[in-house]
Design a protein around this motif. Structure first.
Motif, mmCIF file in Angstrom:
data_model
loop_
_atom_site.group_PDB
_atom_site.id
_atom_site.type_symbol
_atom_site.label_atom_id
_atom_site.label_comp_id
_atom_site.label_asym_id
_atom_site.label_seq_id
_atom_site.Cartn_x
_atom_site.Cartn_y
_atom_site.Cartn_z
ATOM 1 N N ASP A 131 0.833 -1.201 0.000
ATOM 2 C CA ASP A 131 0.000 0.000 0.000
ATOM 3 C C ASP A 131 0.869 1.253 0.000
ATOM 4 O OD1 ASP A 131 0.564 -1.065 2.650
ATOM 5 O OD2 ASP A 131 -0.618 0.582 3.469
ATOM 6 N N PHE A 132 1.974 1.212 0.714
ATOM 7 C CA PHE A 132 2.915 2.335 0.737
ATOM 8 C C PHE A 132 3.531 2.542 -0.641
ATOM 9 C CE2 PHE A 132 7.044 4.266 1.275
ATOM 10 C CZ PHE A 132 6.878 5.202 2.286
ATOM 11 N N CYS A 133 3.916 1.452 -1.313
ATOM 12 C CA CYS A 133 4.531 1.547 -2.637
ATOM 13 C C CYS A 133 3.563 2.126 -3.662
ATOM 14 C CB CYS A 133 5.023 0.176 -3.090
ATOM 15 S SG CYS A 133 6.321 -0.529 -2.057
ATOM 16 N N VAL A 134 2.291 1.727 -3.588
ATOM 17 C CA VAL A 134 1.293 2.277 -4.503
ATOM 18 C C VAL A 134 1.129 3.777 -4.260
ATOM 19 C CG1 VAL A 134 -1.140 2.240 -5.192
ATOM 20 C CG2 VAL A 134 0.072 0.092 -4.794
ATOM 21 N N ALA A 135 1.090 4.177 -2.987
ATOM 22 C CA ALA A 135 0.980 5.604 -2.664
ATOM 23 C C ALA A 135 2.172 6.374 -3.230
ATOM 24 C CB ALA A 135 0.884 5.792 -1.152
ATOM 25 N N GLU A 136 3.365 5.798 -3.110
ATOM 26 C CA GLU A 136 4.574 6.458 -3.613
ATOM 27 C C GLU A 136 4.489 6.685 -5.119
ATOM 28 O OE1 GLU A 136 9.378 5.482 -3.830
ATOM 29 O OE2 GLU A 136 8.135 4.537 -2.293
ATOM 30 N N THR A 137 4.049 5.673 -5.854
ATOM 31 C CA THR A 137 3.964 5.816 -7.308
ATOM 32 C C THR A 137 2.788 6.687 -7.733
ATOM 33 O OG1 THR A 137 2.775 3.695 -7.442
ATOM 34 C CG2 THR A 137 5.155 3.645 -7.783
ATOM 35 N N GLN A 138 1.716 6.713 -6.966
ATOM 36 C CA GLN A 138 0.636 7.653 -7.263
ATOM 37 C C GLN A 138 1.170 9.078 -7.279
ATOM 38 O OE1 GLN A 138 -2.792 7.499 -4.730
ATOM 39 N NE2 GLN A 138 -3.621 5.657 -5.670
ATOM 40 N N GLY A 139 1.982 9.403 -6.286
ATOM 41 C CA GLY A 139 2.533 10.753 -6.199
ATOM 42 C C GLY A 139 3.473 11.075 -7.348
ATOM 43 N N SER A 140 4.398 10.167 -7.650
ATOM 44 C CA SER A 140 5.401 10.456 -8.680
ATOM 45 C C SER A 140 4.784 10.489 -10.071
ATOM 46 C CB SER A 140 6.538 9.427 -8.618
ATOM 47 O OG SER A 140 6.050 8.114 -8.804
ATOM 48 N N ILE A 141 3.915 9.533 -10.385
ATOM 49 C CA ILE A 141 3.283 9.515 -11.704
ATOM 50 C C ILE A 141 2.300 10.675 -11.840
ATOM 51 C CG2 ILE A 141 1.771 8.197 -13.247
ATOM 52 C CD1 ILE A 141 2.994 5.645 -11.969
ATOM 53 N N GLY A 142 1.544 10.935 -10.781
ATOM 54 C CA GLY A 142 0.615 12.054 -10.799
ATOM 55 C C GLY A 142 1.340 13.365 -11.059
ATOM 56 N N TYR A 143 2.510 13.518 -10.448
ATOM 57 C CA TYR A 143 3.316 14.716 -10.666
ATOM 58 C C TYR A 143 3.672 14.878 -12.132
ATOM 59 C CZ TYR A 143 7.777 17.152 -11.243
ATOM 60 O OH TYR A 143 8.791 17.937 -11.710
ATOM 61 N N MET A 144 4.115 13.804 -12.776
ATOM 62 C CA MET A 144 4.504 13.901 -14.185
ATOM 63 C C MET A 144 3.312 14.271 -15.068
ATOM 64 S SD MET A 144 7.359 10.973 -15.011
ATOM 65 C CE MET A 144 6.389 9.573 -14.465
ATOM 66 N N ILE A 145 2.169 13.623 -14.827
ATOM 67 C CA ILE A 145 0.990 13.913 -15.635
ATOM 68 C C ILE A 145 0.499 15.337 -15.382
ATOM 69 C CG2 ILE A 145 -1.413 13.270 -16.094
ATOM 70 C CD1 ILE A 145 -0.661 10.397 -15.260
ATOM 71 N N GLU A 146 0.449 15.713 -14.111
ATOM 72 C CA GLU A 146 -0.071 17.034 -13.750
ATOM 73 C C GLU A 146 0.791 18.148 -14.337
ATOM 74 O OE1 GLU A 146 -0.723 19.667 -9.694
ATOM 75 O OE2 GLU A 146 -1.166 17.514 -9.632
#
Length: 312
Positions: free
Chosen positions: A79-94
């Motif tokens: 769950d922590f790893c998914v949260a980490e990638t949500q942030g990094s990928i979201g940053y790139m898209i945003e």
């Protein structure tokens, strides 16, 4: 009347076959995908975006494995790893969307939401985990890790070694979905439920993280239903869905009904590791009030007749 669309980005929107997964490669892929997404924005759609994270969370697990071996660092739960990638990928898209909107002189806010998705702790899939994650190990390494923390490992059918497997439970609830709906209705572009969402379950009044991964297409379909989206787009690496795929009588599907899609599933036209989860997610959306789901690649967004449309 402004339409509301949910778009689920496939893994190739971020990392493509044969690439090493460098930051520059992923950023260029996001750039190409965002250019296509803005076709919908220019048509005055309100937009909610979901995305995959398979390669990225795999890289996180590789990094953690290296840190564990060299520095004896603690490995973080899924769950922590998914949260980490949500942030990094979201940053790139945003960031990319903001830049492209500015170039086109389109005024939209873009917001990334770290999103928890509730599953049932008693989902039968927890009893038989099948989703492989992370690096390959020898049988001896896998046995030692399984004994140390109770992880489950399965042998790769292609002979690459042993990999940890976790459950892929059905998503039941998107946390903060009402906020997603409100933000989208106000014209904001919302990135949510990345990687299928951070897997959690309810224990009385508490949310508890769980070692699992959630199918991002199904989580995006659930989001689309809960916010009342008019259309649902599932982006993949082919322009249409095919029957008799890669056979002499291969046929691209233009528009099919729910009944036709169900028949093709019964005929085993779609493979479990590829198109089947996408078609099932499309069916969930259309059966639950959605007008149509389009499965296609990013270049076909906004193109009349582009992709495969699944309708009631």
């Amino acid at each position: 009347m402004t339409k509301l669309a949910v778009v689920a980005l496939g893994g190739n929107a971020l990392l493509r076959s044969g690439q090493k997964g460098t930051y520059a490669e992923q950023l260029q892929n996001v750039q190409d995908t965002c250019n296509s997404l803005l076709q919908l924005v220019s048509m005055n759609y309100n937009l909610v975006i979901g995305h995959g994270n398979g390669p990225q969370v795999g890289n996180v697990l590789l990094q953690q494995d290296a840190g564990r071996k060299v520095y004896e660092l603690q490995v973080m739960p899924m769950d922590f790893c998914v949260a980490e990638t949500q942030g990094s990928i979201g940053y790139m898209i945003e960031r990319t969307l903001r830049n492209e909107l500015a170039v086109r002189k389109l005024r939209r806010n873009v917001v990334t939401m770290v999103t928890e998705v509730v599953v049932d702790r008693n989902d039968e899939r927890f009893a038989n985990p099948t989703k492989p994650i992370g690096p390959y190990y020898t049988k001896e390494q896998a046995d030692r890790m399984a004994e140390a923390d109770g992880s489950i490992f399965r042998e790769d059918p292609k002979g690459n070694g042993w990999r940890k497997v976790v459950a892929s439970p059905v998503p039941l609830e998107i946390i903060n979905v009402d906020i997603v709906k409100r933000l989208a209705a106000e014209g904001n572009i919302v990135i949510t439920a990345g990687g299928g969402g951070i897997p959690v379950y309810r224990e009385e009044e508490r949310l508890v993280g769980v070692e699992a991964v959630i199918d991002k297409d199904l989580a995006s379909a659930l989001t689309a239903v809960r916010i009342g989206a008019d259309e649902f787009y599932i982006l993949t690496d082919v322009p249409k869905v095919y029957v008799n795929f890669r056979k002499p009588d291969e046929k691209a599907l233009d528009t099919i009904t729910v009944a036709e899609a169900e028949r093709y599933i019964e005929e085993k036209q779609f493979s479990e590791g590829s198109m089947l989860p996408k078609v099932k997610a499309a069916l969930y959306f259309v059966r639950n009030g959605g007008k149509e789901c389009v499965i296609t690649d990013a270049t076909q967004l906004g193109v009349p007749g582009g992709g495969t449309r699944i309708v009631p």
